[in-house]
Design a protein around this motif. Structure first.
Motif, PDB file in Angstrom:
ATOM      1  N   GLU A  66       0.894  -1.257   0.020  1.00  0.00           N
ATOM      2  CA  GLU A  66       0.057   0.139  -0.179  1.00  0.00           C
ATOM      3  C   GLU A  66       0.681   1.247   0.003  1.00  0.00           C
ATOM      4  N   GLN A  67       2.032   1.344   0.241  1.00  0.00           N
ATOM      5  CA  GLN A  67       2.978   2.501   0.438  1.00  0.00           C
ATOM      6  C   GLN A  67       3.324   2.663  -1.293  1.00  0.00           C
ATOM      7  N   PHE A  68       2.682   2.228  -2.275  1.00  0.00           N
ATOM      8  CA  PHE A  68       3.123   2.597  -3.760  1.00  0.00           C
ATOM      9  C   PHE A  68       1.734   3.169  -4.593  1.00  0.00           C
ATOM     10  N   ASP A  69       2.012   3.861  -5.428  1.00  0.00           N
ATOM     11  CA  ASP A  69       0.753   4.569  -6.037  1.00  0.00           C
ATOM     12  C   ASP A  69       0.367   3.519  -7.083  1.00  0.00           C
ATOM     13  N   GLU A  70      -0.654   2.999  -7.055  1.00  0.00           N
ATOM     14  CA  GLU A  70      -1.142   2.076  -7.898  1.00  0.00           C
ATOM     15  C   GLU A  70      -2.145   2.748  -8.726  1.00  0.00           C
ATOM     16  N   THR A  71      -2.170   3.917  -8.915  1.00  0.00           N
ATOM     17  CA  THR A  71      -2.975   4.633  -9.997  1.00  0.00           C
ATOM     18  C   THR A  71      -2.064   4.929 -11.225  1.00  0.00           C
ATOM     19  N   THR A  72      -0.560   4.586 -11.092  1.00  0.00           N
ATOM     20  CA  THR A  72       0.450   5.212 -11.962  1.00  0.00           C
ATOM     21  C   THR A  72       1.255   3.810 -12.515  1.00  0.00           C
ATOM     22  N   PRO A  73       1.395   3.332 -13.727  1.00  0.00           N
ATOM     23  CA  PRO A  73       2.218   2.473 -14.233  1.00  0.00           C
ATOM     24  C   PRO A  73       3.582   2.151 -13.487  1.00  0.00           C
ATOM     25  N   ASN A  74       4.191   3.342 -13.098  1.00  0.00           N
ATOM     26  CA  ASN A  74       5.410   3.062 -12.504  1.00  0.00           C
ATOM     27  C   ASN A  74       5.221   2.779 -10.867  1.00  0.00           C
ATOM     28  N   GLY A  75       4.074   3.095 -10.508  1.00  0.00           N
ATOM     29  CA  GLY A  75       3.831   2.902  -8.982  1.00  0.00           C
ATOM     30  C   GLY A  75       3.465   1.186  -8.935  1.00  0.00           C
ATOM     31  N   ARG A  76       2.682   0.726 -10.002  1.00  0.00           N
ATOM     32  CA  ARG A  76       2.487  -0.697 -10.007  1.00  0.00           C
ATOM     33  C   ARG A  76       3.740  -1.281 -10.184  1.00  0.00           C
ATOM     34  N   LYS A  77       4.789  -1.211 -11.167  1.00  0.00           N
ATOM     35  CA  LYS A  77       5.852  -1.645 -11.405  1.00  0.00           C
ATOM     36  C   LYS A  77       6.834  -2.049 -10.179  1.00  0.00           C
ATOM     37  N   VAL A 128      10.848  -5.928   4.604  1.00  0.00           N
ATOM     38  CA  VAL A 128      11.619  -5.244   3.507  1.00  0.00           C
ATOM     39  C   VAL A 128      10.482  -3.903   3.306  1.00  0.00           C
ATOM     40  N   SER A 129      10.978  -2.693   3.430  1.00  0.00           N
ATOM     41  CA  SER A 129      10.182  -1.355   3.186  1.00  0.00           C
ATOM     42  C   SER A 129      10.742  -0.691   2.217  1.00  0.00           C
ATOM     43  N   PRO A 130       9.928  -0.175   1.403  1.00  0.00           N
ATOM     44  CA  PRO A 130      10.309   0.573   0.145  1.00  0.00           C
ATOM     45  C   PRO A 130      10.800   2.054   0.760  1.00  0.00           C
ATOM     46  N   SER A 131      11.856   2.381   0.217  1.00  0.00           N
ATOM     47  CA  SER A 131      12.569   3.818   0.697  1.00  0.00           C
ATOM     48  C   SER A 131      11.770   5.219   0.329  1.00  0.00           C
ATOM     49  N   ASN A 132      11.029   5.041  -1.011  1.00  0.00           N
ATOM     50  CA  ASN A 132      10.389   6.074  -1.368  1.00  0.00           C
ATOM     51  C   ASN A 132       8.871   6.038  -1.629  1.00  0.00           C
ATOM     52  N   PRO A 133       7.916   5.935  -0.825  1.00  0.00           N
ATOM     53  CA  PRO A 133       6.642   5.672  -0.936  1.00  0.00           C
ATOM     54  C   PRO A 133       5.916   6.999  -1.961  1.00  0.00           C
ATOM     55  N   HIS A 134       5.161   6.593  -2.707  1.00  0.00           N
ATOM     56  CA  HIS A 134       4.717   7.557  -3.678  1.00  0.00           C
ATOM     57  C   HIS A 134       3.353   8.083  -3.451  1.00  0.00           C
ATOM     58  N   SER A 135       2.481   7.229  -2.475  1.00  0.00           N
ATOM     59  CA  SER A 135       1.304   7.864  -2.231  1.00  0.00           C
ATOM     60  C   SER A 135       0.716   7.696  -0.841  1.00  0.00           C
ATOM     61  N   GLY A 136       0.101   8.592  -0.358  1.00  0.00           N
ATOM     62  CA  GLY A 136      -0.334   8.572   1.075  1.00  0.00           C
ATOM     63  C   GLY A 136      -1.731   7.798   0.986  1.00  0.00           C
ATOM     64  N   ARG A 137      -2.021   7.373   2.287  1.00  0.00           N
ATOM     65  CA  ARG A 137      -3.062   6.743   2.521  1.00  0.00           C
ATOM     66  C   ARG A 137      -4.551   7.599   2.020  1.00  0.00           C
ATOM     67  N   LYS A 138      -4.423   8.693   2.403  1.00  0.00           N
ATOM     68  CA  LYS A 138      -5.506   9.589   2.205  1.00  0.00           C
ATOM     69  C   LYS A 138      -5.982   9.591   0.578  1.00  0.00           C
ATOM     70  N   GLU A 139      -4.887   9.661  -0.316  1.00  0.00           N
ATOM     71  CA  GLU A 139      -5.139   9.496  -1.614  1.00  0.00           C
ATOM     72  C   GLU A 139      -5.906   8.133  -2.112  1.00  0.00           C
ATOM     73  N   ILE A 140      -5.573   7.071  -1.527  1.00  0.00           N
ATOM     74  CA  ILE A 140      -6.128   5.889  -1.750  1.00  0.00           C
ATOM     75  C   ILE A 140      -7.653   5.809  -1.149  1.00  0.00           C
ATOM     76  N   GLU A 141      -7.691   6.442   0.053  1.00  0.00           N
ATOM     77  CA  GLU A 141      -9.034   6.381   0.500  1.00  0.00           C
ATOM     78  C   GLU A 141     -10.072   7.179  -0.313  1.00  0.00           C
ATOM     79  N   GLU A 142      -9.689   8.465  -0.963  1.00  0.00           N
ATOM     80  CA  GLU A 142     -10.387   9.029  -1.839  1.00  0.00           C
ATOM     81  C   GLU A 142     -10.877   8.236  -2.915  1.00  0.00           C
ATOM     82  N   GLU A 143      -9.623   7.583  -3.566  1.00  0.00           N
ATOM     83  CA  GLU A 143     -10.105   6.893  -4.809  1.00  0.00           C
ATOM     84  C   GLU A 143     -11.126   5.775  -4.323  1.00  0.00           C
ATOM     85  N   THR A 144     -10.920   5.075  -3.477  1.00  0.00           N
ATOM     86  CA  THR A 144     -11.666   4.027  -2.985  1.00  0.00           C
ATOM     87  C   THR A 144     -13.240   4.653  -2.790  1.00  0.00           C
TER      88      THR A 144
END
Length: 429
Positions: A66-77, A128-144
């Protein structure tokens, strides 16, 4: 985590207090079964550890994804890379378990003159944790929330569930929203995929058990170093550690160019590759066992399992090569598949199905062994998998049986995988 620590304390106490220890074994095959308070202490410690680790494993994968921006191709990769290296770190933790921990235990046994104990180690949890998260919880909740607003009518998939919305419920507590019905549909759709991985985990259990017994009869020397048979699971662990970076940095970029798709290899394709590799692993295991028994027969040691066979235990590495590869493909693929397909509110529960598949597979392996022994032991015949001498086992037949079961399982998996329709815009295709 607190439960895991408490469980380890209980196990440490049992290992320390002589009155809680089991009787010493005359030989590895003639150990006395424990009961009463000794058994209760052991199982309480084990189950408390399992309870603690289960809570961690059930949330780590979902939390990291959930630390990655799943709305962008780069985030999904990048999210796909995370799940790949999540399994990589599990293997790193297991590498420590099957080398350092086992060698320390073997050294203690040697120093204190106690009988050696074979321990089968399964890759455990690591973080293992990503060092550069791209999206916050708030954006995901708004999308939901936006997705919920846009969902006004039930889909045509699993139409019988639409009755929960279309008709007046018997009781107000049974009233369902369109969103809830659609969430249930998603869960039901992924269950056949989840169930298809159970046989693979059953194969893992068999190889991680019987392969240790096989290695105990073989030459385990590595130069001047004698390798404990319990360290045998180091082979699949090392293969996972080597293959994970190769897969992520070489295979996937090439697959993306070849298929001109975002993922390169879809989640279901990756799971399918792992299932095929498990079939090959069982076939190789059967062939290696035939060779081991031939060496025993030619050396006149078929009736004496206490003497070392003139064959290196590295032959076992071949089956673990395919086993480790199968584990990497299927576990990482299943984790990402369940995470990306499950409703956001159910992601932790969904990814936990991966560990449920592991648990069911290990329990099922015990059931299969019992059934095989009961079936083959009729009419005064010797059961395939029992007795004091592993050279008298029909382990090769059992491996072929598991190979056939894995093949049938793969065929039914193809049926569900072909029918499955991904959520979203087909980003996984």
């Amino acid at each position: 985590m607190v439960f895991a620590k408490k469980g380890l304390v209980i196990l440490t106490i049992q290992a320390r207090i002589p009155s809680l220890k089991p009787p010493k074994c005359d030989k590895f095959t003639t150990c006395e079964e424990v009961s009463g308070g000794k058994a209760a202490t052991l199982f309480v410690g084990l189950y408390v550890v399992a309870l603690g680790i289960g809570g961690i494993k059930g949330s780590l994968a979902a939390h990291g994804g959930e630390q990655f921006d799943e709305t962008t191709p780069n985030g999904r990769k990048q999210r796909s890379t995370f799940f790949n290296y999540f399994v990589f770190c599990l293997a790193c933790g297991a590498l420590i378990a099957v080398t350092f921990v086992v060698f320390v235990a073997a050294s203690l046994n040697s120093c204190f003159g106690r009988n050696s104990v074979n321990v089968v180690v399964r890759p455990s949890n690591a973080v293992v944790s990503p060092s550069n998260p791209h999206s916050g919880r708030k954006e995901i909740e708004e999308e939901t929330e936006q997705a919920i607003i846009e969902t006004e009518k039930p889909t045509h998939t699993l139409k019988f569930l639409n009755n929960a919305v279309a008709y007046e419920p018997i009781h107000s507590s049974l009233e369902c929203t369109v969103e809830q019905v659609e969430d249930v549909k998603i869960v039901l759709k992924v269950l056949p995929i989840f169930a298809s991985t159970i046989i693979l985990n059953c194969c893992l259990a068999q190889l991680n058990t019987f392969s240790v017994e096989q290695a105990a009869t073989m030459n385990t020397k590595l130069g001047s170093l004698k390798v404990p048979p319990a360290s045998l699971p180091i082979f699949p662990v090392v293969f996972i550690i080597i293959l994970a970076p190769i897969y992520d940095h070489i295979i996937i970029p090439y697959a993306r160019k070849a298929t001109k798709s975002e993922m390169g290899i879809s989640h279901l394709q990756r799971i399918g590759i792992g299932l095929v590799l498990s079939i090959i692993a069982m076939a190789v295991a059967a062939i290696v066992e035939v060779k081991r028994k031939n060496v025993a027969a030619n050396s006149g040691l078929l009736d004496d399992a206490t003497k070392q066979l003139p064959i290196t235990f590295f032959w076992i590495a071949f089956q673990f090569l395919f086993l480790g590869s199968a584990d990497l493909f299927t576990l990482a693929g299943l984790l990402e598949f369940l995470f990306s397909e499950a409703p956001i509110k159910m992601r932790s529960l969904a990814t936990s199905l991966s560990w449920a598949s592991l648990a069911i597979g290990y329990y099922l392996s015990s059931v299969i062994v019992s059934i095989v022994n009961a079936t083959t032991g009729r009419s005064n015949h010797r059961p395939w998998l029992s007795g004091a001498n592993i050279n008298h086992y029909h382990l090769e037949r059992f491996y072929w049986l598991m190979c056939v079961l894995s093949g049938l399982n793969f065929l039914q998996y193809l049926f569900w995988a072909i029918k499955y329709k991904y959520r979203g815009n087909g980003n996984n295709n």
